[in-house]
Write a protein that holds these residues in place. Structure first.
Motif, PDB file in Angstrom:
ATOM      1  N   THR A 156     -36.746-122.741  -9.344  1.00  0.00           N
ATOM      2  CA  THR A 156     -36.036-121.472  -9.225  1.00  0.00           C
ATOM      3  C   THR A 156     -37.025-120.326  -9.380  1.00  0.00           C
ATOM      4  OG1 THR A 156     -34.096-122.493 -10.265  1.00  0.00           O
ATOM      5  CG2 THR A 156     -34.113-120.084 -10.067  1.00  0.00           C
ATOM      6  N   ARG A 157     -37.029-119.435  -8.411  1.00  0.00           N
ATOM      7  CA  ARG A 157     -37.877-118.247  -8.501  1.00  0.00           C
ATOM      8  C   ARG A 157     -37.124-117.171  -9.292  1.00  0.00           C
ATOM      9  NH1 ARG A 157     -40.251-114.867  -3.289  1.00  0.00           N
ATOM     10  NH2 ARG A 157     -41.829-113.640  -4.421  1.00  0.00           N
ATOM     11  N   VAL A 158     -37.702-116.712 -10.391  1.00  0.00           N
ATOM     12  CA  VAL A 158     -37.013-115.773 -11.286  1.00  0.00           C
ATOM     13  C   VAL A 158     -37.784-114.468 -11.442  1.00  0.00           C
ATOM     14  CG1 VAL A 158     -35.784-117.567 -12.572  1.00  0.00           C
ATOM     15  CG2 VAL A 158     -38.078-116.874 -13.314  1.00  0.00           C
ATOM     16  N   THR A 159     -38.690-114.174 -10.532  1.00  0.00           N
ATOM     17  CA  THR A 159     -39.465-112.931 -10.618  1.00  0.00           C
ATOM     18  C   THR A 159     -38.548-111.713 -10.597  1.00  0.00           C
ATOM     19  OG1 THR A 159     -41.265-114.034  -9.441  1.00  0.00           O
ATOM     20  CG2 THR A 159     -41.391-111.652  -9.631  1.00  0.00           C
ATOM     21  N   ARG A 160     -37.549-111.726  -9.728  1.00  0.00           N
ATOM     22  CA  ARG A 160     -36.641-110.576  -9.635  1.00  0.00           C
ATOM     23  C   ARG A 160     -35.834-110.424 -10.926  1.00  0.00           C
ATOM     24  NH1 ARG A 160     -32.765-110.333  -4.530  1.00  0.00           N
ATOM     25  NH2 ARG A 160     -34.841-110.121  -3.576  1.00  0.00           N
ATOM     26  N   GLU A 161     -35.359-111.526 -11.490  1.00  0.00           N
ATOM     27  CA  GLU A 161     -34.573-111.452 -12.724  1.00  0.00           C
ATOM     28  C   GLU A 161     -35.407-110.912 -13.882  1.00  0.00           C
ATOM     29  OE1 GLU A 161     -32.418-113.902  -9.954  1.00  0.00           O
ATOM     30  OE2 GLU A 161     -34.503-113.890 -10.588  1.00  0.00           O
TER      31      GLU A 161
ATOM     32  N   PRO B 180     -36.108-106.884 -22.375  1.00  0.00           N
ATOM     33  CA  PRO B 180     -36.294-108.344 -22.410  1.00  0.00           C
ATOM     34  C   PRO B 180     -34.990-109.115 -22.527  1.00  0.00           C
ATOM     35  CG  PRO B 180     -37.852-107.243 -23.878  1.00  0.00           C
ATOM     36  CD  PRO B 180     -36.873-106.210 -23.442  1.00  0.00           C
ATOM     37  N   ASP B 181     -34.040-108.630 -23.323  1.00  0.00           N
ATOM     38  CA  ASP B 181     -32.780-109.351 -23.497  1.00  0.00           C
ATOM     39  C   ASP B 181     -31.970-109.375 -22.205  1.00  0.00           C
ATOM     40  OD1 ASP B 181     -33.310-109.923 -26.182  1.00  0.00           O
ATOM     41  OD2 ASP B 181     -32.520-107.988 -26.831  1.00  0.00           O
ATOM     42  N   LEU B 182     -31.954-108.255 -21.480  1.00  0.00           N
ATOM     43  CA  LEU B 182     -31.265-108.235 -20.192  1.00  0.00           C
ATOM     44  C   LEU B 182     -31.939-109.174 -19.201  1.00  0.00           C
ATOM     45  CD1 LEU B 182     -30.481-104.421 -19.736  1.00  0.00           C
ATOM     46  CD2 LEU B 182     -28.924-106.246 -20.444  1.00  0.00           C
ATOM     47  N   ALA B 183     -33.265-109.218 -19.236  1.00  0.00           N
ATOM     48  CA  ALA B 183     -33.995-110.122 -18.341  1.00  0.00           C
ATOM     49  C   ALA B 183     -33.683-111.578 -18.665  1.00  0.00           C
ATOM     50  CB  ALA B 183     -35.489-109.857 -18.447  1.00  0.00           C
ATOM     51  N   MET B 184     -33.616-111.917 -19.968  1.00  0.00           N
ATOM     52  CA  MET B 184     -33.306-113.296 -20.347  1.00  0.00           C
ATOM     53  C   MET B 184     -31.889-113.674 -19.936  1.00  0.00           C
ATOM     54  SD  MET B 184     -36.031-114.561 -21.605  1.00  0.00           S
ATOM     55  CE  MET B 184     -36.911-113.480 -20.475  1.00  0.00           C
TER      56      MET B 184
ATOM     57  N   ALA C  37     -30.942-116.704 -17.433  1.00  0.00           N
ATOM     58  CA  ALA C  37     -29.992-117.747 -17.837  1.00  0.00           C
ATOM     59  C   ALA C  37     -28.909-117.952 -16.785  1.00  0.00           C
ATOM     60  CB  ALA C  37     -29.360-117.377 -19.177  1.00  0.00           C
ATOM     61  N   ALA C  38     -28.490-116.853 -16.143  1.00  0.00           N
ATOM     62  CA  ALA C  38     -27.470-116.966 -15.098  1.00  0.00           C
ATOM     63  C   ALA C  38     -28.031-117.537 -13.799  1.00  0.00           C
ATOM     64  CB  ALA C  38     -26.846-115.597 -14.826  1.00  0.00           C
ATOM     65  N   ALA C  39     -29.337-117.342 -13.559  1.00  0.00           N
ATOM     66  CA  ALA C  39     -29.930-117.767 -12.286  1.00  0.00           C
ATOM     67  C   ALA C  39     -30.434-119.203 -12.307  1.00  0.00           C
ATOM     68  CB  ALA C  39     -31.079-116.830 -11.912  1.00  0.00           C
ATOM     69  N   VAL C  40     -30.769-119.721 -13.486  1.00  0.00           N
ATOM     70  CA  VAL C  40     -31.368-121.057 -13.585  1.00  0.00           C
ATOM     71  C   VAL C  40     -30.269-122.086 -13.836  1.00  0.00           C
ATOM     72  CG1 VAL C  40     -32.973-122.509 -14.858  1.00  0.00           C
ATOM     73  CG2 VAL C  40     -33.542-120.112 -14.407  1.00  0.00           C
ATOM     74  N   PRO C  41     -30.069-123.047 -12.927  1.00  0.00           N
ATOM     75  CA  PRO C  41     -28.963-123.999 -13.084  1.00  0.00           C
ATOM     76  C   PRO C  41     -29.330-125.272 -13.848  1.00  0.00           C
ATOM     77  CG  PRO C  41     -29.925-124.254 -10.919  1.00  0.00           C
ATOM     78  CD  PRO C  41     -30.736-123.181 -11.616  1.00  0.00           C
ATOM     79  N   ASP C  42     -30.589-125.462 -14.173  1.00  0.00           N
ATOM     80  CA  ASP C  42     -31.015-126.758 -14.713  1.00  0.00           C
ATOM     81  C   ASP C  42     -31.617-126.660 -16.106  1.00  0.00           C
ATOM     82  OD1 ASP C  42     -33.086-125.282 -13.596  1.00  0.00           O
ATOM     83  OD2 ASP C  42     -34.292-127.042 -13.111  1.00  0.00           O
ATOM     84  N   TRP C  43     -31.037-125.816 -16.963  1.00  0.00           N
ATOM     85  CA  TRP C  43     -31.528-125.722 -18.333  1.00  0.00           C
ATOM     86  C   TRP C  43     -31.364-127.070 -19.035  1.00  0.00           C
ATOM     87  CZ3 TRP C  43     -34.120-121.729 -20.392  1.00  0.00           C
ATOM     88  CH2 TRP C  43     -34.026-120.481 -19.768  1.00  0.00           C
TER      89      TRP C  43
END
Length: 399
Positions: A257-262, A268-272, A276-282
Motif C-alpha cells: 500500500t502506498r501511503v505517501t499521500r496519507e 502526526p495523529d491525523l496522518a496516522m 490506518a484507514a488506508a492500510v487493509p492488512d494490519w
C-alpha cells in the motif's frame, strides 16, 4: 583544532573532560538536532558545551539561548531547533523561565557552602550543573535507548513528540542542472550574452556550477503481526521523513500500500488515522518477496527506485519462498543507489540473521542497522544522508 582531534567521548581541556550525566544529556540533545536535520557539527557542539558551562547548565533558558546561538547555522535551523528543544526538554522554548533564572548566579555556590558547613550539605547542592535541566532531559536520554516495544503509554507519547521533530534527507548527489556561481566552469552562453549587451566590450567571465540535490528516499514499512510493537513508531518516523519531500512510503504485509499521500498531513495523529484507514492488512502475515516484486514492477523499475536510497524496516520474517525474496532483492540492489535494512530484532543479545527471509536478503543489503529505539532511528537517518556507512553485513556484497 589546536588541541588535537577530539571526539564526543571526551574533550581535552574542554569544560568537562569526562562525560558526566549532564554532559550526556547535552550531547543527546545535539544528536537529536542532527536527526532533525540541523547541521550541528563537532565545532558547534564544542562551542555549545563551552557556552553552557559559562552560563548556568541547570537553567532551561540558558541552555536554550546557548544552543540557539551556537548550534543553528541559518534561518532554516531555527524552527527545527524550537521543535527539538520542546520535545527533548519537555517544555516549549517560549515558556517563561523558572524564577531562579533571574537570580544572579555567581555568589550562590559560596553562600550554600557556608550555610552547609554546620549542617552538612548534600552533593547535589554543590553540583555546578544543577538538577533542573538534567532532571528534565535525563529521562529523555534514557528513553532514546529504550526498546520501543517495552515503552508504556506515557513514554510512547514522549517518543511521538521526539519523532515529530525528525527529518530524513537522502544523500546528496550532483545533478545535471547548473546555477550561476562565483566559482566554477565558465558559462559560455551567459558570457556571450553579456558581451552582446555591452557591444563586444570585454566583461567579467560568467560562471556556473552544478547543483547538489538529495536523493529520493523510499521507505518500505512492515506492518505485519510480528512488527506490531514497532509499526506505529516506524510510521511516525516515516511521517516526519515525508514532510521533507522526495520521500515515498509504502506499507508491506500481505499487501503493498502506498501511503505517501496519507502521510502528507501536517498533524502526526491525523496522518496516522489516515494510514490506518488506508492500510487493509494490519497485523497480518508477511509476503516480502511477492510484495517487493510488485513494488519493482509497478513503481521501482519505472524510476522510483532508480538511483534512490531504499530502506526496508522489517524483522525479515517471510512466509513465502525465501528464494523469491533473494531474487527481488538482487533486482532492487541493481536499481537503487543504496539498500538499507533496519531490523528491530538486531539489537537483541545473541541475535543472528538466521530467519530465511533475512538470510536471503542480506547479500543484497548495503547497510544492516538496528531499528528498535529512537537512537537506532537517529543512526538510520545518518546512514540515509550518507553521514554513517552503517553496519555492512558479513554476507552482503559491498558496493
Amino acid at each position: 583544532m589546536a588541541g588535537g582531534r577530539r571526539t564526543e567521548s571526551g574533550r581535552a581541556g574542554g569544560p568537562a573532560a569526562g562525560l558526566a550525566g549532564a554532559d550526556a544529556v547535552l550531547l543527546g540533545f545535539v544528536r537529536a538536532l542532527r536527526a532533525a536535520g540541523v547541521d550541528a557539527s563537532a565545532e558547534r557542539m564544542y562551542a555549545f558545551l563551552r557556552a553552557v558551562a559559562v552560563l548556568r547548565p541547570g537553567m532551561r533558558a540558558d541552555v536554550y539561548a546557548a544552543g540557539r546561538a551556537t548550534l543553528c547555522g541559518g534561518p532554516d535551523d531555527l524552527e527545527r531547533y524550537e521543535r527539538v528543544f520542546a520535545a527533548y526538554f519537555g517544555a516549549t522554548a517560549g515558556s517563561p523561565p523558572l524564577p531562579t533564572v533571574r537570580t544572579p548566579p555567581p555568589p550562590r555556590p559560596r553562600l550554600r557552602a557556608r550555610d552547609a558547613a554546620g549542617g552538612g550539605g548534600t552533593p547535589g547542592e554543590r553540583d555546578p550543573l544543577g538538577p533542573p535541566t538534567a532532571a528534565l532531559a535525563s529521562s529523555t536520554e534514557v528513553l532514546r535507548h529504550r526498546d520501543i516495544a517495552a515503552l508504556d503509554a506515557v513514554e510512547r507519547a514522549r517518543l511521538h513528540r521526539l519523532l515529530a521533530a525528525f527529518a530524513l534527507r537522502g544523500e546528496a548527489r550532483r545533478s545535471a542542472r547548473r546555477r550561476p556561481a562565483r566559482r566554477g566552469e565558465v558559462d559560455p552562453r551567459r558570457t556571450v550574452r553579456e558581451l552582446l549587451r555591452r557591444g563586444g566590450e570585454p566583461v567579467r567571465l560568467r560562471r556556473h556550477a552544478r547543483v547538489d540535490r538529495p536523493r529520493r528516499v523510499v521507505l518500505l514499512v512492515d506492518v505485519s503481526g510480528s512488527m506490531a510493537p514497532y509499526a506505529d513508531a516506524l510510521l511516525r518516523f516515516a511521517h516526519a521523513a515525508a514532510r521533507g519531500g522526495r520521500t515515498e512510503v509504502f506499507t508491506i504485509g500481505t499487501r503493498l500500500t502506498r501511503v505517501t499521500r496519507e502521510l502528507s498531513a501536517r498533524d502526526p495523529d491525523l496522518a496516522m488515522a489516515a494510514v490506518a484507514a488506508a492500510v487493509p492488512d494490519w497485523r497480518g502475515g508477511t509476503r516480502l518477496g511477492e510484495l517487493l516484486r510488485e513494488f519493482l514492477n509497478r513503481w521501482g523499475q519505472r524510476g522510483m527506485a532508480r538511483g534512490a536510497i531504499v530502506v526496508l524496516l522489517s524483522d525479515g520474517w517471510e512466509r513465502d519462498d525465501p528464494a523469491l525474496l533473494g531474487a527481488q532483492m538482487r533486482r532492487l540492489h541493481a536499481l537503487a543507489h543504496r539498500v538499507v535494512w533496519a531490523n528491530p530484532l538486531k539489537a537483541r543479545p545473541g541475535y543472528t540473521p538466521t530467519a530465511a527471509g533475512m538470510t536471503a536478503a542480506l547479500p543484497s543489503v548495503d547497510a544492516f542497522v538496528e531499528g528498535h529505539s529512537l537512537a537506532a532511528l537517529e543512526r538510520l537517518a545518518a546512514v540515509v544522508r550518507g553521514a554513517d556507512t552503517g553496519a555492512v553485513p558479513e554476507a552482503g556484497a559491498e558496493r
